[in-house]
Motif scaffolding. Structure first.
Motif, PDB file in Angstrom:
ATOM      1  N   ASP A   1      -3.860 -19.397  -0.741  1.00 55.50           N
ATOM      2  CA  ASP A   1      -2.570 -19.276  -0.112  1.00 55.50           C
ATOM      3  C   ASP A   1      -1.604 -18.952  -1.461  1.00 55.50           C
ATOM      4  O   ASP A   1      -0.604 -18.224  -1.003  1.00 55.50           O
ATOM      5  CB  ASP A   1      -2.237 -20.546   0.195  1.00 55.50           C
ATOM      6  N   ASP A   2      -2.080 -19.061  -2.611  1.00 59.67           N
ATOM      7  CA  ASP A   2      -0.958 -18.920  -3.632  1.00 59.67           C
ATOM      8  C   ASP A   2      -0.738 -17.214  -4.004  1.00 59.67           C
ATOM      9  O   ASP A   2       0.198 -16.820  -4.329  1.00 59.67           O
ATOM     10  CB  ASP A   2      -1.444 -19.658  -5.146  1.00 59.67           C
ATOM     11  N   ILE A   3      -1.939 -16.540  -3.894  1.00 59.25           N
ATOM     12  CA  ILE A   3      -2.006 -15.324  -3.785  1.00 59.25           C
ATOM     13  C   ILE A   3      -1.353 -14.527  -2.754  1.00 59.25           C
ATOM     14  O   ILE A   3      -0.347 -13.589  -2.960  1.00 59.25           O
ATOM     15  CB  ILE A   3      -3.184 -14.650  -4.056  1.00 59.25           C
ATOM     16  N   GLN A   4      -1.457 -15.096  -1.697  1.00 57.97           N
ATOM     17  CA  GLN A   4      -0.739 -14.540  -0.297  1.00 57.97           C
ATOM     18  C   GLN A   4       1.042 -14.711  -0.624  1.00 57.97           C
ATOM     19  O   GLN A   4       1.550 -13.821  -0.323  1.00 57.97           O
ATOM     20  CB  GLN A   4      -1.173 -15.476   0.827  1.00 57.97           C
ATOM     21  N   ALA A   5       1.357 -16.219  -1.298  1.00 53.75           N
ATOM     22  CA  ALA A   5       2.707 -16.121  -1.679  1.00 53.75           C
ATOM     23  C   ALA A   5       3.302 -15.196  -2.698  1.00 53.75           C
ATOM     24  O   ALA A   5       4.239 -14.657  -2.418  1.00 53.75           O
ATOM     25  CB  ALA A   5       2.948 -17.606  -1.833  1.00 53.75           C
ATOM     26  N   LEU A   6       2.321 -15.026  -3.675  1.00 53.72           N
ATOM     27  CA  LEU A   6       2.637 -14.254  -5.115  1.00 53.72           C
ATOM     28  C   LEU A   6       3.110 -12.872  -4.366  1.00 53.72           C
ATOM     29  O   LEU A   6       4.149 -12.224  -4.614  1.00 53.72           O
ATOM     30  CB  LEU A   6       1.610 -14.150  -5.831  1.00 53.72           C
ATOM     31  N   LEU A   7       2.010 -12.438  -3.583  1.00 55.30           N
ATOM     32  CA  LEU A   7       2.321 -10.869  -3.155  1.00 55.30           C
ATOM     33  C   LEU A   7       3.090 -10.919  -1.851  1.00 55.30           C
ATOM     34  O   LEU A   7       3.323  -9.479  -1.333  1.00 55.30           O
ATOM     35  CB  LEU A   7       0.913 -10.379  -3.003  1.00 55.30           C
ATOM     36  N   SER A   8       3.647 -11.756  -1.278  1.00 49.87           N
ATOM     37  CA  SER A   8       4.454 -11.766  -0.167  1.00 49.87           C
ATOM     38  C   SER A   8       5.346 -10.831   0.204  1.00 49.87           C
ATOM     39  O   SER A   8       5.675 -10.227   1.218  1.00 49.87           O
ATOM     40  CB  SER A   8       4.922 -13.240   0.352  1.00 49.87           C
ATOM     41  N   GLU A   9       6.010 -10.158  -1.092  1.00 51.54           N
ATOM     42  CA  GLU A   9       7.209  -9.244  -0.798  1.00 51.54           C
ATOM     43  C   GLU A   9       6.606  -8.024  -1.620  1.00 51.54           C
ATOM     44  O   GLU A   9       7.510  -7.062  -1.817  1.00 51.54           O
ATOM     45  CB  GLU A   9       8.512 -10.077  -1.541  1.00 51.54           C
ATOM     46  N   SER A  10       5.369  -7.787  -2.078  1.00 56.20           N
ATOM     47  CA  SER A  10       5.063  -6.785  -2.866  1.00 56.20           C
ATOM     48  C   SER A  10       4.242  -5.749  -1.822  1.00 56.20           C
ATOM     49  O   SER A  10       3.439  -6.083  -0.854  1.00 56.20           O
ATOM     50  CB  SER A  10       4.051  -7.268  -3.754  1.00 56.20           C
TER      51      SER A  10
END
Length: 216
Positions: A63-72
């Motif tokens: 989930d952390d990577i999904q959140a990190l890249l959510s606007e990328s």
């Protein structure tokens, strides 16, 4: 890609050493100066990075990577190492005395962070104005598993390009190495994952036990 390391953050080395802010004895200062200089002499920083698109559902590793890249719309994979010479010096120092070995080890830890910071600045310049980088997020941090390391090294061709490999137990060699993922977005990104709770060293961290943090 080879990089030049010209200085190491002395305060960061002292923090790694667990120094509590008291006056440093002259003999310790002298020994630390020697270790800093030896690290600068022996380190052979090399970095490889690759720009990739962020595909919907393409990186299902927490989930952390999904959140990190959510606007990328793009991300950068990066691998950096200080090379084998410093690693050898640390092992030799362990035979002669643990204090010097510990100092060299902490100098190496601060040095590889400096290399990653320099690489991040280069990436920032390469992606151009109007683009914004996320935090640098490494395997073992938050819920990003260490099991993704082989994939990252393979995508970056890191063994061939910078000599960075994994042992059968998943340890990077040379040890003073880092892999990480950064997102690239069109808007400024918050520092989402700074803090002890996301760190793989949370349970054993000397900083945290002393009431401090290594976060920048």
């Amino acid at each position: 890609m080879a990089m030049t390391l010209t200085e190491i953050n002395r305060a960061e080395v002292l923090q790694y050493l667990g120094w509590r802010g008291s006056e440093i004895p002259p003999e310790v200062n002298a020994q630390l100066d020697g270790c800093l200089q030896e690290t600068l002499t022996l380190a052979s920083p090399r970095v490889v990075w690759r720009l990739l698109p962020v595909l919907p559902g393409g990186l299902r590793v927490g989930d952390d990577i999904q959140a990190l890249l959510s606007e990328s719309t793009q991300c950068v994979l990066i691998a950096a190492t200080l090379g084998n010479a410093l690693e050898t010096a640390i092992r030799r120092a362990q035979v002669r005395g643990l204090t010097r070995a510990l100092m060299l080890d902490c100098c190496g830890s601060a040095a590889i962070e400096s290399v990653c910071d320099a690489a991040e600045a280069e990436i920032r310049a390469a992606v151009g104005e109007g683009k914004h980088l996320t935090d640098r997020f490494s395997p073992g941090y938050g819920d990003l598993p260490l099991s993704v390391q082989p994939l990252l090294l393979d995508i970056l061709d890191a063994p061939r390009r910078i000599g960075l490999t994994l042992t059968p137990t998943g340890i990077m060699t040379p040890r003073k190495s880092v892999t990480a993922i950064l997102g690239i977005a069109d808007t400024p990104q918050p520092r989402r994952f700074r803090g002890c709770a996301y760190c793989s060293m949370f349970e054993n961290c000397a900083y945290r036990k002393a009431g401090k943090s290594c976060g920048k």
